[in-house]
Scaffold this motif. Structure first.
Motif, PDB file in Angstrom:
ATOM      1  N   ARG A  24       0.837  -1.200   0.000  1.00 57.69           N
ATOM      2  CA  ARG A  24       0.000   0.000   0.000  1.00 57.69           C
ATOM      3  C   ARG A  24       0.878   1.258   0.000  1.00 57.69           C
ATOM      4  O   ARG A  24       0.656   2.187  -0.773  1.00 57.69           O
ATOM      5  CB  ARG A  24      -0.941  -0.008   1.209  1.00 57.69           C
ATOM      6  N   ARG A  62       2.502   1.752  -3.403  1.00 58.86           N
ATOM      7  CA  ARG A  62       1.553   2.323  -4.374  1.00 58.86           C
ATOM      8  C   ARG A  62       1.394   3.821  -4.123  1.00 58.86           C
ATOM      9  O   ARG A  62       1.421   4.633  -5.054  1.00 58.86           O
ATOM     10  CB  ARG A  62       0.209   1.644  -4.316  1.00 58.86           C
ATOM     11  N   HIS A  63       1.213   4.184  -2.869  1.00 62.79           N
ATOM     12  CA  HIS A  63       1.031   5.596  -2.533  1.00 62.79           C
ATOM     13  C   HIS A  63       2.274   6.409  -2.902  1.00 62.79           C
ATOM     14  O   HIS A  63       2.161   7.551  -3.362  1.00 62.79           O
ATOM     15  CB  HIS A  63       0.673   5.744  -1.055  1.00 62.79           C
ATOM     16  N   GLU A  80      -5.946   6.650   4.663  1.00 56.19           N
ATOM     17  CA  GLU A  80      -5.977   5.176   4.618  1.00 56.19           C
ATOM     18  C   GLU A  80      -4.760   4.577   5.309  1.00 56.19           C
ATOM     19  O   GLU A  80      -4.861   3.569   6.002  1.00 56.19           O
ATOM     20  CB  GLU A  80      -6.098   4.682   3.172  1.00 56.19           C
ATOM     21  N   GLU A 103      -6.412   1.705  -1.896  1.00 54.44           N
ATOM     22  CA  GLU A 103      -5.548   2.537  -2.736  1.00 54.44           C
ATOM     23  C   GLU A 103      -5.657   4.019  -2.416  1.00 54.44           C
ATOM     24  O   GLU A 103      -4.655   4.693  -2.315  1.00 54.44           O
ATOM     25  CB  GLU A 103      -5.867   2.269  -4.205  1.00 54.44           C
ATOM     26  N   GLY A 104      -6.853   4.523  -2.267  1.00 58.13           N
ATOM     27  CA  GLY A 104      -7.027   5.948  -1.992  1.00 58.13           C
ATOM     28  C   GLY A 104      -6.809   6.796  -3.226  1.00 58.13           C
ATOM     29  O   GLY A 104      -6.045   6.436  -4.109  1.00 58.13           O
ATOM     30  N   LYS A 105      -7.512   7.904  -3.298  1.00 60.02           N
ATOM     31  CA  LYS A 105      -7.373   8.829  -4.426  1.00 60.02           C
ATOM     32  C   LYS A 105      -6.933  10.172  -3.862  1.00 60.02           C
ATOM     33  O   LYS A 105      -7.579  10.720  -2.985  1.00 60.02           O
ATOM     34  CB  LYS A 105      -8.706   8.977  -5.139  1.00 60.02           C
ATOM     35  N   GLY A 106      -5.855  10.686  -4.348  1.00 53.86           N
ATOM     36  CA  GLY A 106      -5.339  11.948  -3.854  1.00 53.86           C
ATOM     37  C   GLY A 106      -4.544  11.764  -2.575  1.00 53.86           C
ATOM     38  O   GLY A 106      -4.714  10.786  -1.843  1.00 53.86           O
ATOM     39  N   GLU A 160      -6.494  11.422   0.941  1.00 51.08           N
ATOM     40  CA  GLU A 160      -7.152  10.124   1.118  1.00 51.08           C
ATOM     41  C   GLU A 160      -6.131   9.011   1.332  1.00 51.08           C
ATOM     42  O   GLU A 160      -6.336   8.114   2.149  1.00 51.08           O
ATOM     43  CB  GLU A 160      -8.043   9.812  -0.088  1.00 51.08           C
ATOM     44  N   MET A 161      -5.010   9.066   0.623  1.00 48.46           N
ATOM     45  CA  MET A 161      -3.951   8.064   0.813  1.00 48.46           C
ATOM     46  C   MET A 161      -3.419   8.125   2.247  1.00 48.46           C
ATOM     47  O   MET A 161      -3.243   7.090   2.894  1.00 48.46           O
ATOM     48  CB  MET A 161      -2.810   8.291  -0.173  1.00 48.46           C
ATOM     49  N   MET A 169       2.095   6.886  -6.653  1.00 48.38           N
ATOM     50  CA  MET A 169       0.906   7.622  -7.109  1.00 48.38           C
ATOM     51  C   MET A 169       0.809   9.037  -6.533  1.00 48.38           C
ATOM     52  O   MET A 169      -0.086   9.788  -6.911  1.00 48.38           O
ATOM     53  CB  MET A 169      -0.366   6.842  -6.752  1.00 48.38           C
TER      54      MET A 169
END
Length: 198
Positions: free
Chosen positions: A63, A66-67, A135, A125-128, A131-132, A70
């Protein structure tokens, strides 16, 4: 008169060890490695719990990675750096847990097919950025509660595993604090931008 098989002889304020008994016990069941007669925990339960913690750490690594990749926006560089730092720490925790599992005669369960079902935290995953971060903070809070419970469960029955979990817990608490600070800082920036647009 039966020979007392205890290792420790308490005499007033003296502490002494029955060296002969200690040597005998060390030679018995050598195939069990670190699990000696003095090990009081249920090794099967400890191995299951450690494999759940291992799965949790690996899910956290994935996680955070990914963050890290992203992360976008004006604050992305600083936040991505924090994500990467946390991912590396979680990987170190996973390695420590896998090592302890093998010390106790178990096998680290690294099967990706059931990793998420054994993990205490979720892979969201979270968006932005905000939010990431949220999470990741939720996941850290889950881990803090879970690892605290594991530490209480281990008590004095497995002091080495308890110490390992205490060390990992302390780092997870630092992660949660870092994320909370990031969230507060970014939230403040968002409010200031909204005020400027009015």
């Amino acid at each position: 008169m039966a020979k007392d098989k205890s290792l420790v002889i308490k005499s007033g304020s003296r502490f002494a060890t029955d060296v002969q008994e200690l040597r005998r016990r060390a030679r018995a069941h050598m195939e069990q490695g670190a699990v000696t007669e003095g090990y009081r925990a249920d090794v099967e339960t400890v191995l299951r719990v450690l494999n759940e913690a291992l799965a949790t750490e690996i899910v956290c690594v994935l996680r955070y990675k990914r963050h890290y990749y992203m992360a976008a926006g004006i604050h992305a560089t600083a936040v991505a750096g924090e994500f990467l730092e946390h991912a590396n720490a979680e990987q170190r925790h996973a390695d420590q847990l896998a090592e302890r599992i093998t010390q106790l005669g178990g096998e680290p369960d690294l099967n990706p097919g059931n990793m998420v079902s054994r993990s205490h935290s979720e892979y969201v995953e979270g968006k932005g950025l905000i939010e990431m971060i949220r999470e990741d903070l939720v996941a850290e809070r889950i881990v803090i509660e879970s690892y605290s419970e594991i530490i209480r469960f281990l008590g004095n029955d497995d002091p080495s595993t308890r110490r390992l979990m205490e060390e990992i817990l302390a780092e997870e608490e630092d992660h949660a604090n870092d994320l909370r600070t990031l969230l507060e800082s970014l939230g403040k920036d968002e409010h200031e931008k909204a005020d400027q647009r009015r």
